[in-house]
Design an enzyme around this catalytic site. Sequence first.
Site, mmCIF file in Angstrom:
data_model
loop_
_atom_site.group_PDB
_atom_site.id
_atom_site.type_symbol
_atom_site.label_atom_id
_atom_site.label_comp_id
_atom_site.label_asym_id
_atom_site.label_seq_id
_atom_site.Cartn_x
_atom_site.Cartn_y
_atom_site.Cartn_z
ATOM 1 N N CYS A 2 0.839 -1.199 0.000
ATOM 2 C CA CYS A 2 0.000 0.000 0.000
ATOM 3 C C CYS A 2 0.874 1.248 0.000
ATOM 4 C CB CYS A 2 -0.947 0.065 1.181
ATOM 5 S SG CYS A 2 -2.175 -1.214 1.231
ATOM 6 N N ARG A 27 6.462 -0.849 -3.946
ATOM 7 C CA ARG A 27 6.027 -1.416 -2.665
ATOM 8 C C ARG A 27 5.101 -2.608 -2.846
ATOM 9 N NH1 ARG A 27 6.737 2.726 1.331
ATOM 10 N NH2 ARG A 27 5.099 1.898 2.646
ATOM 11 N N TRP A 73 -2.676 -3.034 -1.558
ATOM 12 C CA TRP A 73 -2.281 -4.445 -1.539
ATOM 13 C C TRP A 73 -3.316 -5.130 -0.654
ATOM 14 C CZ3 TRP A 73 -0.586 -8.264 1.910
ATOM 15 C CH2 TRP A 73 0.093 -9.332 1.341
ATOM 16 N N ASN A 99 -3.638 2.887 4.725
ATOM 17 C CA ASN A 99 -2.736 1.724 4.741
ATOM 18 C C ASN A 99 -2.812 1.125 6.127
ATOM 19 O OD1 ASN A 99 -1.831 2.583 2.327
ATOM 20 N ND2 ASN A 99 0.204 3.201 3.037
ATOM 21 N N GLY A 100 -2.720 -0.197 6.200
ATOM 22 C CA GLY A 100 -2.684 -0.842 7.511
ATOM 23 C C GLY A 100 -3.879 -1.755 7.680
ATOM 24 N N GLU A 476 18.649 -18.400 0.410
ATOM 25 C CA GLU A 476 18.420 -17.109 -0.240
ATOM 26 C C GLU A 476 18.246 -17.293 -1.755
ATOM 27 O OE1 GLU A 476 17.470 -14.359 0.510
ATOM 28 O OE2 GLU A 476 18.100 -12.995 -1.079
ATOM 29 N N LYS A 480 14.955 -16.194 -3.885
ATOM 30 C CA LYS A 480 15.033 -15.312 -5.062
ATOM 31 C C LYS A 480 14.312 -15.953 -6.234
ATOM 32 C CE LYS A 480 15.781 -12.485 -3.712
ATOM 33 N NZ LYS A 480 16.117 -11.943 -2.431
ATOM 34 N N GLU A 483 10.375 -16.262 -5.713
ATOM 35 C CA GLU A 483 9.552 -15.045 -5.638
ATOM 36 C C GLU A 483 9.412 -14.330 -6.975
ATOM 37 O OE1 GLU A 483 10.775 -11.695 -3.142
ATOM 38 O OE2 GLU A 483 12.855 -12.247 -3.398
ATOM 39 N N HIS A 499 17.455 -37.656 4.211
ATOM 40 C CA HIS A 499 16.491 -37.910 5.285
ATOM 41 C C HIS A 499 15.060 -37.617 4.834
ATOM 42 C CE1 HIS A 499 19.718 -38.762 8.041
ATOM 43 N NE2 HIS A 499 20.329 -37.661 7.619
ATOM 44 N N LYS A 594 6.956 -4.797 -1.456
ATOM 45 C CA LYS A 594 8.339 -4.521 -1.068
ATOM 46 C C LYS A 594 8.452 -4.321 0.442
ATOM 47 C CE LYS A 594 12.668 -3.529 -1.685
ATOM 48 N NZ LYS A 594 13.553 -4.694 -1.907
#
Length: 599
Positions: A2, A27, A73, A99-100, A476, A480, A483, A499, A594
């Site tokens: 947002c 964002r 968002w 936002n929130g 990581e 990457k 996403e 295992h 973001k």
Amino acid sequence: MCGITGYIGTNDAKEILLKGLEKLEYRGYDSAGIAVFNQDGVHIFKEKGRIADMRAVVDGTVTAKVGIGHTRWATHGAPSKGNAHPHQSASGRFTLVHNGVIENESELRVEYLQDVKFNSDTDTEVIVQLVEKFAKDMETEEAFMKTLRLLNGSYAIAMLDTEATDTIFVAKNKSPLLVGVGEDFHVVASDAMAMIEITDQFIELMDKEIVIVKKDQADIYNLQGEVIIREPYHAELDVTDIEKGTYPHFMLKEIDEQPLVMRKIIQAYQNADGNLEIDSDIKHAMAAADRIYIVACGTSYHAGLVGKQLIEKLAGIPVEVHLASEFGYNMPLLSAKPLFVFISQSGETADSRAVLVKVKEMGYRALTITNVPGSTLSREADYTLLLHAGPEIAVASTKAYTAQVAVLAILASATGSAKDTIAEFDLVKELGIVANAMEILCDTKEEFELMAIEYLPAAINCFFIGRSIDYFVGLEGALKLKEISYIQAEGFAGGELKHGTIALIEEQTPVIALATQARVNGSIRANVKEVAARGANNCIISMKGLETEGDRFVLPAVHELLTPLVSVIPLQLIAYYAALHRGCDVDKPRNLAKSVTVE
Ligand code: M6R
């Protein structure tokens, strides 16, 4: 996650709001909208999808000098035009963006708004309907404050009132929001980047504050109506830092910036003697701690895992690394003298902030490692170390990760030197070697594009394996890849495969293995043989001095504790090219934001 913009001044608000929203695109969002005032009343334009889709429905003939804008968002209600902001009160008098998350929205509906017909599924609409309800018996400012006092949760709000056309009503709690100051205008923005083209003077807002914003005045109050005086600060942002320039994507630009970021970090932390140094208060806090608790999310969490190795080996202090979203609800038994280290590129991540608030309430000290000076996590911690990476725009974090690892190395070695736990370790020299190695890798991009084409063209999954520190880099690499390319990817400790997970290896399953650590070079190669025997399409990335025939790529050698700084680069580039060749929106992957400002 947002974004909010607002403008009140003498120019056309529409274009300023839209440009500001475009700067906030990074964002993450799934719908967008603006509302502007003129002599004909309020005009709202909103649309599901990209800002470009919303631009297409904006009536170009409408001109106005006041307005608010939003990228949403979705949290409450699906991404749709109906749920997109701005939202209006029943009579249309109030128009609001938010936002929130309002946690007690259901209770508020039952208690105050049973007679109101709602037009969306959002929690936001509760706020604007409450203001209208209360404004029947009081001034808007009072009604706004009364509403805010009832809200539980997080909010950044900008609101218009048709009966106060010279004002934007602004409020903040937990979600970021700034008021920008210009010659004959004010702006409102989720971050300074949105409005840096028109002003570099911003007023920081604290939680539970409201601002009555007019063209030439911005008055801050707390929710009890007491006046707060705060001077604007100068935002040190270079406009070119937030432009792509000749790059097709921010992600590629930011990958390429990594050698420069290493050099900037060296410069920023170097003292007069040429050593890398941190503030003595931070060193004392570190040295006084019997255990460090690193708390972070996503990529920053992965940097934290590397940080644990660095701090334990160089500073001799035990470290635990925790996911912020788990830590808050399942706190481990703490040691007698803990120090909390929050790692966050944005400094706004709600999960991390929730833990910070909790540990501060418990009376513990906290250090934030962040890229954003003045961010919430920086302000609320006792100490801050900055990443000096410049704005990171792509949703997929790249240069922030390597900056976090480098700053953690500086923190560890400076603490180690102060405690005398560290043998000779010339970090300036070692980071210089890293920067050169990074440059070589960035100049070898075609190689990693070929690897993406060779291993991942039609892959439905991919494994990244490693041992010790390489395992953390594998996590990581997997994040990457998944996403931005949407390929199911998993980072795995090489020895753990047998295992259970090795059952997933089939003919041609891509397995990317890292081999940068002498101690485990033999054993990771044994793990590669195990998957090869089951048909895996192996790709070994090793380090100079440890290579064997058949390795797909050999990295330039760097200090064994700093290998993540270079071994991650091929993984970033492979993810980038895999996503590119699949036609994915590299900088704005689906469903992601973001800056994740909801818990
Ligand atoms: O701003 P933060 O570092 O606190 O963000 C944490 C995560 O949301 C972030 O690292 C996320 O995992 C990245 N998109 C990964 O590339």
